[in-house]
Design a protein around this motif. Structure first.
Motif, PDB file in Angstrom:
ATOM      1  N   LEU A  59       0.822  -1.209   0.000  1.00 50.99           N
ATOM      2  CA  LEU A  59       0.000   0.000   0.000  1.00 50.99           C
ATOM      3  C   LEU A  59       0.861   1.266   0.000  1.00 50.99           C
ATOM      4  O   LEU A  59       0.419   2.321  -0.466  1.00 50.99           O
ATOM      5  N   ALA A  60       2.063   1.160   0.543  1.00 52.25           N
ATOM      6  CA  ALA A  60       2.944   2.334   0.597  1.00 52.25           C
ATOM      7  C   ALA A  60       3.651   2.590  -0.722  1.00 52.25           C
ATOM      8  O   ALA A  60       4.130   3.706  -0.960  1.00 52.25           O
ATOM      9  N   VAL A  61       3.717   1.587  -1.591  1.00 55.90           N
ATOM     10  CA  VAL A  61       4.476   1.716  -2.843  1.00 55.90           C
ATOM     11  C   VAL A  61       3.905   2.799  -3.762  1.00 55.90           C
ATOM     12  O   VAL A  61       4.650   3.666  -4.237  1.00 55.90           O
ATOM     13  N   PRO A  62       2.584   2.795  -4.056  1.00 52.68           N
ATOM     14  CA  PRO A  62       2.073   3.851  -4.944  1.00 52.68           C
ATOM     15  C   PRO A  62       2.217   5.249  -4.362  1.00 52.68           C
ATOM     16  O   PRO A  62       2.424   6.211  -5.110  1.00 52.68           O
ATOM     17  N   ILE A  63       2.139   5.380  -3.040  1.00 47.64           N
ATOM     18  CA  ILE A  63       2.316   6.694  -2.409  1.00 47.64           C
ATOM     19  C   ILE A  63       3.723   7.211  -2.677  1.00 47.64           C
ATOM     20  O   ILE A  63       3.919   8.356  -3.115  1.00 47.64           O
ATOM     21  N   ALA A  64       4.719   6.361  -2.429  1.00 47.49           N
ATOM     22  CA  ALA A  64       6.110   6.758  -2.648  1.00 47.49           C
ATOM     23  C   ALA A  64       6.376   7.013  -4.131  1.00 47.49           C
ATOM     24  O   ALA A  64       7.123   7.941  -4.490  1.00 47.49           O
ATOM     25  N   ALA A  91      11.096  10.386  -1.621  1.00 47.62           N
ATOM     26  CA  ALA A  91      10.227   9.220  -1.760  1.00 47.62           C
ATOM     27  C   ALA A  91      10.565   8.155  -0.717  1.00 47.62           C
ATOM     28  O   ALA A  91       9.665   7.495  -0.178  1.00 47.62           O
ATOM     29  N   LEU A  92      11.860   7.988  -0.425  1.00 50.79           N
ATOM     30  CA  LEU A  92      12.264   7.010   0.592  1.00 50.79           C
ATOM     31  C   LEU A  92      11.696   7.363   1.961  1.00 50.79           C
ATOM     32  O   LEU A  92      11.190   6.497   2.681  1.00 50.79           O
ATOM     33  N   TYR A  93      11.770   8.634   2.335  1.00 49.26           N
ATOM     34  CA  TYR A  93      11.241   9.045   3.644  1.00 49.26           C
ATOM     35  C   TYR A  93       9.714   8.969   3.662  1.00 49.26           C
ATOM     36  O   TYR A  93       9.112   8.652   4.699  1.00 49.26           O
ATOM     37  N   THR A  94       9.068   9.244   2.533  1.00 44.62           N
ATOM     38  CA  THR A  94       7.614   9.097   2.448  1.00 44.62           C
ATOM     39  C   THR A  94       7.214   7.640   2.648  1.00 44.62           C
ATOM     40  O   THR A  94       6.273   7.328   3.387  1.00 44.62           O
ATOM     41  N   ASN A  95       7.934   6.738   1.992  1.00 44.11           N
ATOM     42  CA  ASN A  95       7.661   5.307   2.119  1.00 44.11           C
ATOM     43  C   ASN A  95       7.847   4.839   3.553  1.00 44.11           C
ATOM     44  O   ASN A  95       7.017   4.101   4.105  1.00 44.11           O
ATOM     45  N   ALA A  96       8.944   5.284   4.196  1.00 43.57           N
ATOM     46  CA  ALA A  96       9.217   4.887   5.582  1.00 43.57           C
ATOM     47  C   ALA A  96       8.134   5.408   6.524  1.00 43.57           C
ATOM     48  O   ALA A  96       7.675   4.685   7.419  1.00 43.57           O
ATOM     49  N   ALA A  97       7.700   6.660   6.330  1.00 44.15           N
ATOM     50  CA  ALA A  97       6.670   7.235   7.188  1.00 44.15           C
ATOM     51  C   ALA A  97       5.343   6.503   7.026  1.00 44.15           C
ATOM     52  O   ALA A  97       4.636   6.229   8.013  1.00 44.15           O
ATOM     53  N   ALA A  98       4.990   6.167   5.782  1.00 39.26           N
ATOM     54  CA  ALA A  98       3.742   5.448   5.528  1.00 39.26           C
ATOM     55  C   ALA A  98       3.767   4.066   6.172  1.00 39.26           C
ATOM     56  O   ALA A  98       2.792   3.645   6.820  1.00 39.26           O
ATOM     57  N   LEU A  99       4.883   3.355   6.023  1.00 42.43           N
ATOM     58  CA  LEU A  99       4.991   2.030   6.627  1.00 42.43           C
ATOM     59  C   LEU A  99       4.983   2.097   8.149  1.00 42.43           C
ATOM     60  O   LEU A  99       4.404   1.235   8.822  1.00 42.43           O
ATOM     61  N   LEU A 100       5.609   3.129   8.716  1.00 45.87           N
ATOM     62  CA  LEU A 100       5.634   3.282  10.171  1.00 45.87           C
ATOM     63  C   LEU A 100       4.225   3.511  10.707  1.00 45.87           C
ATOM     64  O   LEU A 100       3.845   2.944  11.744  1.00 45.87           O
ATOM     65  N   ALA A 101       3.428   4.319   9.993  1.00 44.42           N
ATOM     66  CA  ALA A 101       2.042   4.552  10.398  1.00 44.42           C
ATOM     67  C   ALA A 101       1.228   3.259  10.306  1.00 44.42           C
ATOM     68  O   ALA A 101       0.417   2.946  11.202  1.00 44.42           O
ATOM     69  N   MET A 102       1.444   2.489   9.239  1.00 48.88           N
ATOM     70  CA  MET A 102       0.720   1.224   9.075  1.00 48.88           C
ATOM     71  C   MET A 102       1.132   0.207  10.131  1.00 48.88           C
ATOM     72  O   MET A 102       0.305  -0.543  10.654  1.00 48.88           O
TER      73      MET A 102
END
Length: 313
Positions: A59-64, A91-102
């Protein structure tokens, strides 16, 4: 601090073109800032897989990807290579933040005392290092294999290097078929080993069959693209011809890689980590020595390099 002198060495020393050296240094320095996010992302993805959840990380992939695309469009025209580096880092930090929230939401469903981030205790740290150290050695050896291929292509000339860029890109495109089987073994095999050997053997047999089928698919797909659609990657007839001659060995390398991944996942599940580290290290040394002997011989081609890689797998 070391980016510029290292880039200069890789670009030919004192004779390196200034524009290329500046762009390479900027790109490397900026991308280095993204390593904490990249490591956090890898850790969180592993955490989801450990709970047998392979869908949530997707789910985090399309966001990043969207962040990367928009940032590229905004930054590359004005900043060039540095803009591309900033876009990827963002994009890397966006992906990490999204995964951390999930993962924070996932923790609430696991029960027990759940702490999102914590410094490990001494005993926890020792357990992590005892597992991670051999795996780090194995992974470093695997990275060295890829570097050895690139260095060999450099020795074979500009056309071989350009063709190797295409071949290697196709290789990494189809590599996830093997990685997926390896991760399945790491997630599902340990509980079956506790229940009995017969159940573990049944799963391993299924994995071998899946690896054979997926390996054949990956090999066929990579060969088909490189043979039938060379225009996707190059307008040079010489480069396209070199890609075509190396395509069968690319297929061989992918097929053997997917099979090797399945057995590697089984070894990790059984905690045969030292054996794995030693095997990868010896493989990398033998591969490097073989390529060094190969590129000094007349008539050596990129196809020979990838044939040795397939045998190494």
């Amino acid at each position: 601090m070391a980016a510029r002198p290292l880039m200069a060495m890789m670009l030919g020393g004192a004779g390196a073109p200034a524009a290329m050296l500046n762009a390479a240094t900027d790109y490397t320095t900026i991308r280095a800032l993204g390593y904490p996010a990249a490591l956090l992302t890898m850790t969180l993805q592993s955490a989801f897989i450990a709970t047998k959840d392979s869908r949530t990380p997707l789910l985090a992939v399309p966001i990043a990807a969207v962040v990367n695309l928009i940032a590229d469009m905004l930054l590359v025209p004005g900043l060039g290579a540095a803009g591309a580096a900033w876009a990827t880092t963002l994009a890397l930090y966006t992906n990490a933040a999204a995964l951390l929230a999930m993962w924070s939401r996932k923790l609430r469903t696991l029960g027990g005392t759940n702490v999102l981030l914590a410094i490990p205790t001494n005993s926890e740290f020792k357990k992590i290092v005892s597992f991670a150290a051999p795996m780090m050695v194995a992974l470093i050896a695997r990275v060295w294999l890829g570097m050895s291929i690139t260095l060999s292509a450099v020795a074979l000339g500009t056309v071989a290097l350009a063709a190797n860029q295409v071949i290697e890109s196709l290789y990494w495109l189809f590599c996830p078929f093997g990685e997926a089987i390896s991760l399945c073994m790491q997630a599902y095999l340990p509980p079956l080993l506790l229940k009995g050997r017969s159940l573990a053997r049944r799963l391993q047999t299924s994995a071998y069959r899946a690896a054979t089928g997926l390996g054949a698919f990956a090999a066929g797909g990579a060969m088909l693209i490189s043979l039938c659609a060379p225009g996707l990657f190059t307008s040079s007839a010489a480069v396209a011809g070199t890609c075509a001659s190396a395509a069968p060995m690319l297929g061989f390398g992918l097929f053997s890689y997917v099979l090797a991944c399945s057995t590697e996942g089984m070894l990790v599940a059984r905690k045969q980590l030292r054996f794995l580290a030693v095997t990868h290290t010896l493989n990398a040394i033998a591969f490097s020595l073989s390529l060094r002997a190969l590129v000094t011989r007349s008539g050596a081609t990129l196809a020979h390099v990838w044939a040795v890689f397939g045998l190494c797998n």
